[in-house]
Design a protein around this motif. Structure first.
Motif, PDB file in Angstrom:
ATOM      1  N   GLY A 127     -63.939  52.353  10.300  1.00 42.44           N
ATOM      2  CA  GLY A 127     -63.430  51.548  11.491  1.00 42.44           C
ATOM      3  C   GLY A 127     -63.790  52.570  12.823  1.00 42.44           C
ATOM      4  O   GLY A 127     -64.698  52.112  13.836  1.00 42.44           O
ATOM      5  N   ARG A 128     -63.599  53.775  12.714  1.00 43.68           N
ATOM      6  CA  ARG A 128     -63.816  54.856  13.902  1.00 43.68           C
ATOM      7  C   ARG A 128     -65.202  54.973  14.059  1.00 43.68           C
ATOM      8  O   ARG A 128     -65.803  55.108  15.342  1.00 43.68           O
ATOM      9  N   GLY A 129     -65.983  55.069  12.832  1.00 42.14           N
ATOM     10  CA  GLY A 129     -67.595  55.140  13.036  1.00 42.14           C
ATOM     11  C   GLY A 129     -67.937  53.996  13.961  1.00 42.14           C
ATOM     12  O   GLY A 129     -69.041  54.290  14.733  1.00 42.14           O
ATOM     13  N   MET A 130     -67.726  52.792  13.414  1.00 41.30           N
ATOM     14  CA  MET A 130     -68.327  51.596  14.181  1.00 41.30           C
ATOM     15  C   MET A 130     -67.997  51.677  15.767  1.00 41.30           C
ATOM     16  O   MET A 130     -68.653  51.568  16.463  1.00 41.30           O
ATOM     17  N   LYS A 131     -66.693  52.134  16.031  1.00 40.87           N
ATOM     18  CA  LYS A 131     -66.191  52.112  17.460  1.00 40.87           C
ATOM     19  C   LYS A 131     -66.947  53.114  18.240  1.00 40.87           C
ATOM     20  O   LYS A 131     -67.564  52.879  19.551  1.00 40.87           O
ATOM     21  N   VAL A 132     -67.154  54.273  17.581  1.00 44.78           N
ATOM     22  CA  VAL A 132     -67.904  55.456  18.509  1.00 44.78           C
ATOM     23  C   VAL A 132     -69.272  55.182  18.560  1.00 44.78           C
ATOM     24  O   VAL A 132     -69.734  55.143  19.756  1.00 44.78           O
ATOM     25  N   VAL A 175     -67.259  39.448  19.386  1.00 41.85           N
ATOM     26  CA  VAL A 175     -66.819  40.434  18.530  1.00 41.85           C
ATOM     27  C   VAL A 175     -67.834  41.176  17.758  1.00 41.85           C
ATOM     28  O   VAL A 175     -68.925  40.559  17.347  1.00 41.85           O
ATOM     29  N   VAL A 176     -67.877  42.485  17.539  1.00 42.55           N
ATOM     30  CA  VAL A 176     -68.674  43.228  17.010  1.00 42.55           C
ATOM     31  C   VAL A 176     -68.051  44.264  15.973  1.00 42.55           C
ATOM     32  O   VAL A 176     -66.805  44.728  16.243  1.00 42.55           O
ATOM     33  N   GLY A 177     -68.699  44.580  14.985  1.00 37.72           N
ATOM     34  CA  GLY A 177     -68.177  45.826  14.141  1.00 37.72           C
ATOM     35  C   GLY A 177     -67.026  45.682  13.312  1.00 37.72           C
ATOM     36  O   GLY A 177     -66.340  46.567  13.038  1.00 37.72           O
ATOM     37  N   SER A 178     -66.695  44.373  12.835  1.00 33.77           N
ATOM     38  CA  SER A 178     -65.307  44.197  12.030  1.00 33.77           C
ATOM     39  C   SER A 178     -65.709  45.039  10.629  1.00 33.77           C
ATOM     40  O   SER A 178     -66.941  45.110  10.148  1.00 33.77           O
ATOM     41  N   VAL A 179     -64.722  45.311  10.017  1.00 31.95           N
ATOM     42  CA  VAL A 179     -64.650  46.138   8.650  1.00 31.95           C
ATOM     43  C   VAL A 179     -63.919  45.649   7.411  1.00 31.95           C
ATOM     44  O   VAL A 179     -62.671  45.096   7.957  1.00 31.95           O
ATOM     45  N   GLY A 180     -64.320  45.343   6.491  1.00 30.39           N
ATOM     46  CA  GLY A 180     -63.838  45.009   5.265  1.00 30.39           C
ATOM     47  C   GLY A 180     -63.887  43.453   5.130  1.00 30.39           C
ATOM     48  O   GLY A 180     -63.895  42.705   5.946  1.00 30.39           O
ATOM     49  N   THR A 181     -64.466  43.305   3.772  1.00 27.80           N
ATOM     50  CA  THR A 181     -65.006  42.033   3.347  1.00 27.80           C
ATOM     51  C   THR A 181     -63.995  41.083   3.464  1.00 27.80           C
ATOM     52  O   THR A 181     -64.239  39.680   4.129  1.00 27.80           O
ATOM     53  N   ILE A 239     -70.550  39.624  15.605  1.00 25.31           N
ATOM     54  CA  ILE A 239     -71.967  40.462  15.507  1.00 25.31           C
ATOM     55  C   ILE A 239     -71.748  41.539  14.389  1.00 25.31           C
ATOM     56  O   ILE A 239     -70.747  42.364  14.716  1.00 25.31           O
ATOM     57  N   ASN A 240     -72.513  41.634  13.334  1.00 19.22           N
ATOM     58  CA  ASN A 240     -72.645  42.675  12.452  1.00 19.22           C
ATOM     59  C   ASN A 240     -71.333  43.139  11.897  1.00 19.22           C
ATOM     60  O   ASN A 240     -70.768  44.319  12.068  1.00 19.22           O
ATOM     61  N   PRO A 241     -70.521  42.340  11.324  1.00 23.82           N
ATOM     62  CA  PRO A 241     -69.432  42.653  10.476  1.00 23.82           C
ATOM     63  C   PRO A 241     -69.845  43.568   9.335  1.00 23.82           C
ATOM     64  O   PRO A 241     -70.944  43.431   8.799  1.00 23.82           O
ATOM     65  N   ARG A 242     -69.201  44.629   9.223  1.00 25.92           N
ATOM     66  CA  ARG A 242     -69.776  45.779   8.476  1.00 25.92           C
ATOM     67  C   ARG A 242     -69.511  45.334   7.126  1.00 25.92           C
ATOM     68  O   ARG A 242     -68.764  46.119   6.323  1.00 25.92           O
ATOM     69  N   THR A 243     -70.163  44.486   6.431  1.00 30.57           N
ATOM     70  CA  THR A 243     -70.158  44.000   5.120  1.00 30.57           C
ATOM     71  C   THR A 243     -71.624  43.370   4.751  1.00 30.57           C
ATOM     72  O   THR A 243     -72.095  42.657   5.508  1.00 30.57           O
ATOM     73  N   GLY A 244     -71.810  43.365   3.385  1.00 30.63           N
ATOM     74  CA  GLY A 244     -72.968  42.677   2.865  1.00 30.63           C
ATOM     75  C   GLY A 244     -72.687  41.496   2.165  1.00 30.63           C
ATOM     76  O   GLY A 244     -73.552  41.062   1.413  1.00 30.63           O
TER      77      GLY A 244
END
Length: 377
Positions: free
Chosen positions: A44-49, A99-105, A123-128
């Motif tokens: 989460g911190r990485g996406m925010k930065v 919204v961008v960079g959500s984390v957790g499937t 945009i780009n939820p951090r999940t595949g």
């Protein structure tokens, strides 16, 4: 489940009065909901930065068509109920444009009813996860490869290195089950099947039973389908117990977040897939651009694979905003994404359509050597 049923009823009741984002003024508000202080805060911190650093770089040059881009980030601690509460707050109170960079499937999947109801670009939820890709959700756009593509690359590499007996250690949630299914599919292509599997409960580090279950199959390769903290506990325990099988994980483990959590020595040889280019390959304009932006605003994260992913996502948003009108509208923003055909971000090209909202398929393999991730050629 009760919470999700309640949310669905509430959204149905609100449907006639639901409002889109407010008119865009001098500032375009972009929302973010992810884990900033919990078990997966590294991601989460990485996406925010990464996102914030790129927006700051754009604002320093005059913004997007004269408008500043502002990130409004809320912390859900990777708790699904908090994710929904935060997302509703961003939509109702902050009137964010996207919204961008959500984390957790699981968190991202739970967000879909709100995203659809508010027609909120996501945009780009951090999940595949496959569940966010098929069927296509009009508001959701991915700037990363899927879990299936990551696992395919990992399994192909491990088979090349001689592995034949595969096992999966996974967290018992949407992420873990997706990795489990993806691995079953990947090994089947090689005429193989899983010899064992073990799981643990989300937001815990209770990995002992899962390791014991896995070892009954005597695997020579183990795919670790977990975020970095429990993943690290599993790897440390496996090495302590003398497990010599190949260990591999994906971008969901957060790159160096996992390596640092495992600690010196025990992470040696772990294979990881990434969805961003090699960080030390500064021949790519996008890598140079993101490194420069993040180095100016490193906070406590710095330039790593997660902040790089956030930066790439932010750049894609700026590219779409530039084509979404002046002032931009959410509908035009979505259309701008769907019209991208080979759009060059600086060495990475994005292609979308109405039927495909995943812009690129690149997967990069790395291996831990000397407590660092290096390219696996």
């Amino acid at each position: 489940m009760k919470r999700m049923m309640f949310l669905t009823v509430v959204l149905m009741m609100l449907a006639p009065t639901t409002h889109a984002a407010g008119p865009v003024g001098d500032v375009i508000k972009i929302g973010m909901v992810n884990d900033q202080t919990g078990a997966n805060k590294g991601s989460g911190r990485g996406m925010k930065v990464g996102v914030e650093a790129y927006f700051k770089a754009v604002n320093a040059k005059g913004g997007v068509n004269g408008r500043k881009v502002e990130l409004v980030a809320l912390d859900d601690q990777m708790v699904t109920d908090k994710t929904i509460d935060c997302l509703l707050k961003l939509a109702d109170e902050q009137k964010v444009f996207a919204v961008v960079g959500s984390v957790g499937t699981s968190n991202c999947v739970a967000s879909l009813p709100v995203v659809k109801e508010y027609k909120l670009p996501y945009i780009n939820p951090r999940t595949g996860a496959s569940e966010l890709r098929t069927p296509v959700v009009r508001e959701v756009f991915h700037i990363r490869a899927s879990y299936q593509q990551e696992v395919d690359r990992i399994v192909d590499q491990l088979v090349k290195q001689g592995a034949k007996r595969f096992a999966v250690f996974y967290q018992n949630d949407g992420l873990g089950t997706d990795i489990l299914t993806s691995t079953e599919t990947a090994v089947k292509r090689h005429g193989l099947s899983l010899v064992s599997k073990g799981s643990f409960e989300r937001n815990t580090v209770a990995v002992t039973t899962g390791l014991a279950s896995i070892m009954t199959g005597k695997p020579d390769a183990i795919i670790v389908g977990a975020v970095y903290k429990p993943g690290a506990e599993f790897i440390k325990l496996a090495r302590k117990e003398g497990v010599t099988a190949y260990l591999a994980s994906g971008s969901f483990a957060g790159g160096m977040n996992l390596v640092k959590a495992v600690g010196p020595g025990a992470s040696e040889g772990v294979i990881m897939s990434q969805v961003v280019p090699e960080l030390d390959d500064l021949s790519l304009p996008i890598t140079r651009e993101c490194k420069e932006a993040i180095d100016k605003n490193p906070e406590d994260v710095g330039f790593n694979s997660v902040s790089m992913e956030g930066c790439i996502a932010a750049k894609s948003m700026v590219m779409a905003l530039e084509k979404a009108g002046n002032p931009p509208t959410q509908a035009a923003f979505i259309q701008a994404y769907e019209s991208m055909k080979g759009a060059d971000m600086g060495g990475i090209k994005l292609t979308f359509s109405q039927d495909n909202h995943q812009g690129q398929d690149n997967v990069y393999l790395q291996v831990v050597k000397g407590d660092k991730l290096v390219s696996l050629k």
